[in-house]
Enzyme design. Structure first.
Site, short mmCIF file in Angstrom:
data_model
loop_
_atom_site.label_atom_id
_atom_site.label_comp_id
_atom_site.label_asym_id
_atom_site.label_seq_id
_atom_site.Cartn_x
_atom_site.Cartn_y
_atom_site.Cartn_z
N SER A 152 52.89 111.77 111.95
CA SER A 152 52.06 111.18 112.99
C SER A 152 52.33 111.97 114.26
O SER A 152 53.49 112.23 114.60
CB SER A 152 52.41 109.70 113.19
OG SER A 152 51.69 109.16 114.28
N GLN A 203 63.51 111.46 110.62
CA GLN A 203 62.40 112.33 110.99
C GLN A 203 62.91 113.55 111.75
O GLN A 203 63.98 113.50 112.37
CB GLN A 203 61.41 111.60 111.92
CG GLN A 203 60.64 110.48 111.31
CD GLN A 203 59.64 109.86 112.27
OE1 GLN A 203 58.78 109.11 111.86
NE2 GLN A 203 59.73 110.18 113.54
N ASP A 251 60.37 103.18 120.99
CA ASP A 251 59.02 103.18 120.44
C ASP A 251 58.69 101.77 119.98
O ASP A 251 59.44 101.18 119.20
CB ASP A 251 58.97 104.17 119.28
CG ASP A 251 57.58 104.28 118.66
OD1 ASP A 251 56.68 103.53 119.08
OD2 ASP A 251 57.42 105.12 117.77
N ASP A 265 47.08 111.72 112.11
CA ASP A 265 48.08 111.75 111.04
C ASP A 265 47.79 112.88 110.08
O ASP A 265 46.63 113.12 109.71
CB ASP A 265 48.06 110.43 110.25
CG ASP A 265 48.62 109.25 111.03
OD1 ASP A 265 49.31 109.49 112.05
OD2 ASP A 265 48.36 108.10 110.63
N GLU A 300 51.28 109.94 103.87
CA GLU A 300 51.41 110.40 105.25
C GLU A 300 52.71 111.16 105.44
O GLU A 300 53.78 110.67 105.12
CB GLU A 300 51.38 109.21 106.22
CG GLU A 300 51.51 109.62 107.68
CD GLU A 300 51.68 108.44 108.62
OE1 GLU A 300 52.46 108.56 109.58
OE2 GLU A 300 51.03 107.39 108.38
N ARG A 356 64.44 100.36 110.77
CA ARG A 356 63.27 99.51 110.95
C ARG A 356 63.41 98.31 110.03
O ARG A 356 62.98 98.31 108.88
CB ARG A 356 61.98 100.29 110.67
CG ARG A 356 61.78 101.45 111.66
CD ARG A 356 60.49 102.21 111.42
NE ARG A 356 60.37 103.34 112.34
CZ ARG A 356 59.39 104.24 112.30
NH1 ARG A 356 58.45 104.14 111.36
NH2 ARG A 356 59.35 105.23 113.16
#
Length: 345
Positions: free
Chosen positions: A262, A126, A57, A246, A259, A111
């Site tokens: 997504s 996730q 991604d 979202d 959030e 990340r």
């Protein structure tokens, strides 16, 4: 440190032992509910993929993946995943999943370029999910139906948490509100995208903001999206661009929008080519993933990611994601969080 949100008079409602019990309770219950709602089968996912295949991604296109050489492959490079948005679609084809069914997995990512604050960590976990759909289901009404089903699973998990920990009072509204990012801009033309999210979430409590990735009437995007997974350029039946969005909630603990997920209907051949051209990324057409899609080897699908630590943080009314997951934080941040009652793991 200026990015740390400092809630007044914050005190965790659970000690560390109770917090760990709550994390397990929430994760076990929610993933089973999600699988039941969307008819998903659990699969095993990679932590890293080979560089240069177009599988990782790209997020907003600027984040650098953690990369390392593999000795037994002649020092060929592998990348730690950012998410599994494209890998999942390859897996749907490999497992010959039928329309109406799908897969989910525990996704763990690094990340390294993330800006650390109450909601963002170097470590991302996730539930990544993906389901096969038909051509007729590539529309906003179907997307919104899936959102409602996910939101139902979230609310059931919130009530279970309250049953186990009565001091944690439910706050999510019964229904989730839908709004397109262009309509949101029209409502609040003088606000930034994040300020618009705060305003609409404060009003409705839970919101699905649609159409994220393409430019709006002000010439700007509501938020960035890679051009090769969500379909954000298709004109849907409501006359607005985009088949993604979202899931956001208003989070009283931090007094801001939050959030949770997504997600979106994925690109088909036509929208992939269109979006690559819009973003000036036509060179990706030669990559493995993109060739599989362009040659009709991949099914039409819908998918997304739901933050595990974020969901647990929200369910347990924590003020910092570091109270849920073990990660690396600046010493100054750890010290300040301790002073504010946020005990980072």
């Amino acid at each position: 440190m200026s990015k740390i949100i400092r809630p007044q008079h914050y005190k965790s409602l659970l000690d560390k032992h109770q917090t760990e019990q709550g994390i397990k309770l929430i994760k076990d219950f929610f993933q089973q509910n999600l699988a039941t709602e969307l008819r998903l089968t659990r699969v095993t996912a990679p932590l890293f993929v080979m560089k240069g295949l177009g599988i990782n991604d790209d997020l907003n296109g600027v984040e650098r993946p953690v990369t390392f050489p593999i000795k037994d492959l002649g020092d060929a490079k592998a990348e730690v995943v950012h998410s599994l948005a494209k890998w999942k679609r390859l897996t749907l084809a490999e497992y010959h999943i039928e329309p109406g069914f799908g897969i989910y997995t525990d996704m763990n990512a690094i990340r390294a370029d993330e800006e650390l604050d109450n909601l963002h960590s170097l470590y991302v976990d996730q539930w990544d999910w993906e389901a096969v759909i038909t051509r007729e289901e590539r529309k906003v009404a179907f997307l919104e139906d899936v959102v409602r089903r996910i939101y139902s699973a979230i609310r059931r998990t919130e009530y279970l948490t309250y049953e186990y920990f009565p001091q944690i009072k439910p706050f999510l509204p019964k229904e989730i509100h839908f709004i397109h990012s262009q309509d949101l801009l029209d409502l609040y033309p003088d606000k930034t995208p994040k300020e618009r999210e705060d305003a609409i979430c404060r009003q409705y409590g839970a919101v699905f903001v649609e159409g994220i990735g393409g430019k709006l009437s002000d010439g700007k995007k509501h938020d960035g999206r890679a051009p090769d997974y969500d379909d954000w350029s298709t004109i849907a039946e409501n006359g607005k661009m985009g088949l993604n969005g979202d899931i956001l909630i208003w989070y009283p603990t931090l007094d801001r929008a939050f959030e949770l997920s997504s997600m979106g209907i994925r690109v088909d051949k036509e929208s992939l080519l269109r979006q690559l051209k819009i973003e000036g990324k036509e060179d990706r057409e030669k990559l493995y993933f993109h060739q599989q899609l362009l040659n009709g080897k991949l099914p039409l699908s819908i998918g997304g990611g739901i933050g595990q630590s974020r969901l647990c943080m929200m369910m347990l009314h924590k003020a910092h994601i570091g109270e849920i997951q073990a990660s690396i934080w600046p010493d100054e941040m750890r010290k300040k969080c301790h002073e504010l009652g946020m005990e980072l793991i």
